[in-house]
Design an enzyme around this catalytic site. Sequence first.
Site, short mmCIF file in Angstrom:
data_model
loop_
_atom_site.label_atom_id
_atom_site.label_comp_id
_atom_site.label_asym_id
_atom_site.label_seq_id
_atom_site.Cartn_x
_atom_site.Cartn_y
_atom_site.Cartn_z
N ASN A 49 0.83 -1.20 0.00
CA ASN A 49 0.00 0.00 0.00
C ASN A 49 0.87 1.25 0.00
O ASN A 49 1.99 1.24 0.52
CB ASN A 49 -0.89 0.05 1.25
N HIS A 62 -2.53 2.44 14.16
CA HIS A 62 -3.28 1.38 13.49
C HIS A 62 -2.63 0.02 13.71
O HIS A 62 -1.42 -0.09 13.87
CB HIS A 62 -3.35 1.66 11.98
N HIS A 119 1.08 1.22 14.87
CA HIS A 119 1.95 2.06 14.03
C HIS A 119 1.21 3.34 13.64
O HIS A 119 0.02 3.34 13.37
CB HIS A 119 2.34 1.31 12.76
N TYR A 132 3.81 0.70 2.55
CA TYR A 132 3.67 -0.40 3.48
C TYR A 132 3.76 -1.72 2.70
O TYR A 132 2.93 -1.96 1.81
CB TYR A 132 2.31 -0.41 4.16
#
Length: 203
Positions: A49, A62, A119, A132
């Site tokens: 991502n 998150h 994170h 990510y």
Amino acid sequence: MHITETTVPGSYVITPKPHPDERGNFFEGLRADHLEAAIGRPFLPRQINYSTSRRNTLRGIHGVTLPPGQAKYVTCVRGALRDIVVDLRVGSPTFGAYQTQVLDAESGRAVYVPDGVGHGFLTLTDDACICYVLSSVYVPGTQVDINPLDADLALPWGFTEPPLMSHKDATAPSVTEAAAAGLLTSWKEATRDTRSPTTSQPR
């Protein structure tokens, strides 16, 4: 590349070795064999991502429930950001501990975030872009969000003016509320898989 464990057990900072010449620069952004040797378990990318953000944007904290779990290999591919990982594993000897690190495109520095560790980041430049590399695909309903301004965590974001945040992040539960609701992964669950990367089967 140089791989160093942070104050949050199982989370690592990865600093690549640059190879500059008259054309520019080259470095290895991810070496799965080196990473797996450090973390003691396989890391098989399943999804990648990207997000772009204006300066002073705060995203996080998150995580993903276990199962399915989700480890992250995080890099900044444009601009710069202040990255924070925080131990949210219930029963961990370092529960609530955090590590802050500046990630920027020039250094190529990366952070590995294991299962159960939260994170988030604050962008330090306009049009910052974060990447990510994820160990699992997106599964609706498994996301765990913790308010990044939770007073109990007291994370050192370092902003000097109110940051730009999503409504979801601004209204997310505190770490105490998330723990009471059973949303957080236990230390035992998060650390039980210590199989060798060379002998384990994909999860």
